[in-house]
Structure formats: structure tokens, C-alpha cells
Design a protein around this motif. Structure first.
Motif, PDB file in Angstrom:
ATOM      1  N   VAL A   1      -7.842   8.256  -1.142  1.00 42.42           N
ATOM      2  CA  VAL A   1      -7.411   9.257  -0.172  1.00 42.42           C
ATOM      3  C   VAL A   1      -8.277  10.465  -0.458  1.00 42.42           C
ATOM      4  CG1 VAL A   1      -5.539  10.724   0.639  1.00 42.42           C
ATOM      5  CG2 VAL A   1      -5.046   8.393  -0.111  1.00 42.42           C
ATOM      6  N   GLY A   2      -9.201  10.757   0.449  1.00 43.54           N
ATOM      7  CA  GLY A   2     -10.149  11.831   0.190  1.00 43.54           C
ATOM      8  C   GLY A   2     -10.986  11.486  -1.031  1.00 43.54           C
ATOM      9  N   HIS A   3     -11.074  12.415  -1.975  1.00 45.19           N
ATOM     10  CA  HIS A   3     -11.881  12.187  -3.179  1.00 45.19           C
ATOM     11  C   HIS A   3     -11.091  11.544  -4.314  1.00 45.19           C
ATOM     12  CE1 HIS A   3      -9.916  16.037  -3.885  1.00 45.19           C
ATOM     13  NE2 HIS A   3     -10.030  15.774  -5.165  1.00 45.19           N
ATOM     14  N   GLU A   4      -9.769  11.378  -4.137  1.00 49.30           N
ATOM     15  CA  GLU A   4      -8.947  10.780  -5.188  1.00 49.30           C
ATOM     16  C   GLU A   4      -8.895   9.267  -5.017  1.00 49.30           C
ATOM     17  OE1 GLU A   4      -5.360  13.048  -6.521  1.00 49.30           O
ATOM     18  OE2 GLU A   4      -5.569  13.850  -4.495  1.00 49.30           O
ATOM     19  N   ARG A   5      -9.064   8.548  -6.131  1.00 45.26           N
ATOM     20  CA  ARG A   5      -9.057   7.081  -6.088  1.00 45.26           C
ATOM     21  C   ARG A   5      -8.196   6.518  -7.201  1.00 45.26           C
ATOM     22  NH1 ARG A   5     -15.031   5.261  -6.467  1.00 45.26           N
ATOM     23  NH2 ARG A   5     -15.064   6.891  -8.032  1.00 45.26           N
ATOM     24  N   GLY A   6      -7.469   5.444  -6.872  1.00 47.41           N
ATOM     25  CA  GLY A   6      -6.647   4.751  -7.855  1.00 47.41           C
ATOM     26  C   GLY A   6      -6.913   3.251  -7.771  1.00 47.41           C
ATOM     27  N   ARG A   7      -6.958   2.602  -8.924  1.00 56.16           N
ATOM     28  CA  ARG A   7      -7.189   1.162  -8.993  1.00 56.16           C
ATOM     29  C   ARG A   7      -5.908   0.458  -9.434  1.00 56.16           C
ATOM     30  NH1 ARG A   7     -10.774   1.029 -12.814  1.00 56.16           N
ATOM     31  NH2 ARG A   7     -12.593   1.078 -11.474  1.00 56.16           N
ATOM     32  N   VAL A   8      -5.534  -0.571  -8.691  1.00 51.15           N
ATOM     33  CA  VAL A   8      -4.377  -1.394  -9.055  1.00 51.15           C
ATOM     34  C   VAL A   8      -4.741  -2.128 -10.346  1.00 51.15           C
ATOM     35  CG1 VAL A   8      -2.879  -3.287  -8.365  1.00 51.15           C
ATOM     36  CG2 VAL A   8      -3.765  -1.713  -6.621  1.00 51.15           C
ATOM     37  N   THR A   9      -3.930  -1.909 -11.395  1.00 50.22           N
ATOM     38  CA  THR A   9      -4.181  -2.525 -12.691  1.00 50.22           C
ATOM     39  C   THR A   9      -2.919  -3.254 -13.139  1.00 50.22           C
ATOM     40  OG1 THR A   9      -5.672  -0.700 -13.225  1.00 50.22           O
ATOM     41  CG2 THR A   9      -4.959  -2.088 -15.059  1.00 50.22           C
TER      42      THR A   9
ATOM     43  N   LEU B   1       0.819  -1.213   0.000  1.00 48.82           N
ATOM     44  CA  LEU B   1       0.000   0.000   0.000  1.00 48.82           C
ATOM     45  C   LEU B   1       0.854   1.265   0.000  1.00 48.82           C
ATOM     46  CD1 LEU B   1      -2.696   1.445   0.129  1.00 48.82           C
ATOM     47  CD2 LEU B   1      -2.743   1.019   2.595  1.00 48.82           C
ATOM     48  N   GLY B   2       1.898   1.303   0.820  1.00 49.54           N
ATOM     49  CA  GLY B   2       2.754   2.489   0.859  1.00 49.54           C
ATOM     50  C   GLY B   2       3.377   2.795  -0.494  1.00 49.54           C
ATOM     51  N   GLN B   3       3.826   1.737  -1.184  1.00 49.07           N
ATOM     52  CA  GLN B   3       4.411   1.911  -2.520  1.00 49.07           C
ATOM     53  C   GLN B   3       3.355   2.397  -3.508  1.00 49.07           C
ATOM     54  OE1 GLN B   3       5.725  -2.197  -2.712  1.00 49.07           O
ATOM     55  NE2 GLN B   3       7.852  -1.515  -2.863  1.00 49.07           N
ATOM     56  N   PHE B   4       2.157   1.831  -3.419  1.00 47.86           N
ATOM     57  CA  PHE B   4       1.101   2.199  -4.350  1.00 47.86           C
ATOM     58  C   PHE B   4       0.681   3.653  -4.162  1.00 47.86           C
ATOM     59  CE2 PHE B   4      -3.296   2.639  -5.734  1.00 47.86           C
ATOM     60  CZ  PHE B   4      -3.197   2.161  -7.040  1.00 47.86           C
ATOM     61  N   LEU B   5       0.601   4.108  -2.921  1.00 45.35           N
ATOM     62  CA  LEU B   5       0.220   5.502  -2.669  1.00 45.35           C
ATOM     63  C   LEU B   5       1.171   6.457  -3.380  1.00 45.35           C
ATOM     64  CD1 LEU B   5      -0.715   5.283   1.115  1.00 45.35           C
ATOM     65  CD2 LEU B   5      -2.291   5.811  -0.762  1.00 45.35           C
TER      66      LEU B   5
ATOM     67  N   GLN C   1      -0.741  -5.801   1.393  1.00 45.19           N
ATOM     68  CA  GLN C   1      -0.522  -6.249   0.020  1.00 45.19           C
ATOM     69  C   GLN C   1      -1.773  -5.974  -0.812  1.00 45.19           C
ATOM     70  OE1 GLN C   1       2.524  -7.934  -1.013  1.00 45.19           O
ATOM     71  NE2 GLN C   1       3.159  -7.046   0.933  1.00 45.19           N
ATOM     72  N   LEU C   2      -1.582  -5.317  -1.944  1.00 48.05           N
ATOM     73  CA  LEU C   2      -2.689  -5.023  -2.852  1.00 48.05           C
ATOM     74  C   LEU C   2      -2.598  -5.937  -4.065  1.00 48.05           C
ATOM     75  CD1 LEU C   2      -2.483  -1.124  -2.830  1.00 48.05           C
ATOM     76  CD2 LEU C   2      -3.972  -2.581  -1.443  1.00 48.05           C
ATOM     77  N   SER C   3      -3.748  -6.240  -4.629  1.00 46.94           N
ATOM     78  CA  SER C   3      -3.815  -7.087  -5.813  1.00 46.94           C
ATOM     79  C   SER C   3      -4.576  -6.377  -6.921  1.00 46.94           C
ATOM     80  CB  SER C   3      -4.525  -8.403  -5.473  1.00 46.94           C
ATOM     81  OG  SER C   3      -3.810  -9.106  -4.496  1.00 46.94           O
ATOM     82  N   ASP C   4      -4.514  -6.951  -8.109  1.00 50.24           N
ATOM     83  CA  ASP C   4      -5.201  -6.407  -9.277  1.00 50.24           C
ATOM     84  C   ASP C   4      -6.669  -6.125  -8.950  1.00 50.24           C
ATOM     85  OD1 ASP C   4      -5.317  -5.683 -12.031  1.00 50.24           O
ATOM     86  OD2 ASP C   4      -6.244  -7.610 -12.484  1.00 50.24           O
ATOM     87  N   GLY C   5      -7.110  -4.897  -9.238  1.00 51.29           N
ATOM     88  CA  GLY C   5      -8.505  -4.529  -9.037  1.00 51.29           C
ATOM     89  C   GLY C   5      -8.793  -3.819  -7.729  1.00 51.29           C
ATOM     90  N   ASP C   6      -7.863  -3.848  -6.756  1.00 47.08           N
ATOM     91  CA  ASP C   6      -8.087  -3.134  -5.500  1.00 47.08           C
ATOM     92  C   ASP C   6      -8.157  -1.632  -5.767  1.00 47.08           C
ATOM     93  OD1 ASP C   6      -8.135  -5.405  -3.897  1.00 47.08           O
ATOM     94  OD2 ASP C   6      -6.037  -5.234  -3.292  1.00 47.08           O
ATOM     95  N   VAL C   7      -9.065  -0.951  -5.067  1.00 49.53           N
ATOM     96  CA  VAL C   7      -9.235   0.489  -5.220  1.00 49.53           C
ATOM     97  C   VAL C   7      -8.803   1.169  -3.924  1.00 49.53           C
ATOM     98  CG1 VAL C   7     -10.869   2.378  -5.606  1.00 49.53           C
ATOM     99  CG2 VAL C   7     -11.099   0.237  -6.894  1.00 49.53           C
ATOM    100  N   VAL C   8      -7.852   2.093  -4.054  1.00 52.84           N
ATOM    101  CA  VAL C   8      -7.316   2.844  -2.916  1.00 52.84           C
ATOM    102  C   VAL C   8      -7.806   4.278  -3.032  1.00 52.84           C
ATOM    103  CG1 VAL C   8      -5.206   3.644  -1.792  1.00 52.84           C
ATOM    104  CG2 VAL C   8      -5.284   1.355  -2.826  1.00 52.84           C
TER     105      VAL C   8
END
Length: 75
Positions: free
Chosen positions: A64-72, A17-21, A55-62
């Protein structure tokens, strides 16, 4: 209203998660990611998350506030 989910490509699973952020631009650096998690401002798939090493996997949505990112996962 929330922003649309932005796909963030990664080449290998899983990713912490820290890396993905940082990769998704939701945190400026590792210290900022830790601060966001400590302040309970991060959700994964709609649930509060405070573990930087989750640990995040394909399709997880992270979010922070109104901003969102999906692991692809890309090959």
C-alpha cells in the motif's frame, strides 16, 4: 524509493487480503481496508488487487503506497 519488505507472521494458510491488511498494519480496520481496495491502492506481488477476499499464501508481498508486507507462515 520503497521501504524494505516487512515479514508479517501468520499461523495458518491461507489468509484473506482484507485480514492481512489489518494484521500487517497497512489498514486501520476492515472499513479502511475496503476503502484502500476500492481506491485501487493495493498491490499483491506487484499487481493491482481489488478483492478483499483474495487468498494469500506464504511469500506473497502486499503493498500500500511505499509500505510492503510479506506473508510469512510460521508453525
Amino acid at each position: 524509493m520503497s521501504e524494505p519488505v516487512r515479514d508479517v507472521p501468520i499461523t495458518g494458510e491461507p489468509i484473506r487480503l482484507g485480514q492481512f491488511l489489518k494484521l500487517a498494519g497497512l489498514a486501520e480496520d476492515g472499513s479502511h481496508a475496503k476503502d484502500l481496495l476500492d481506491a485501487e491502492e493495493v498491490t499483491v506481488n506487484g499487481e493491482l488487487e481489488t478483492r478483499r477476499g483474495r487468498q494469500l499464501s506464504d511469500g506473497d508481498v502486499v503493498a500500500v503506497g511505499h509500505e510492503r508486507g510479506r506473508v510469512t507462515l510460521v508453525s
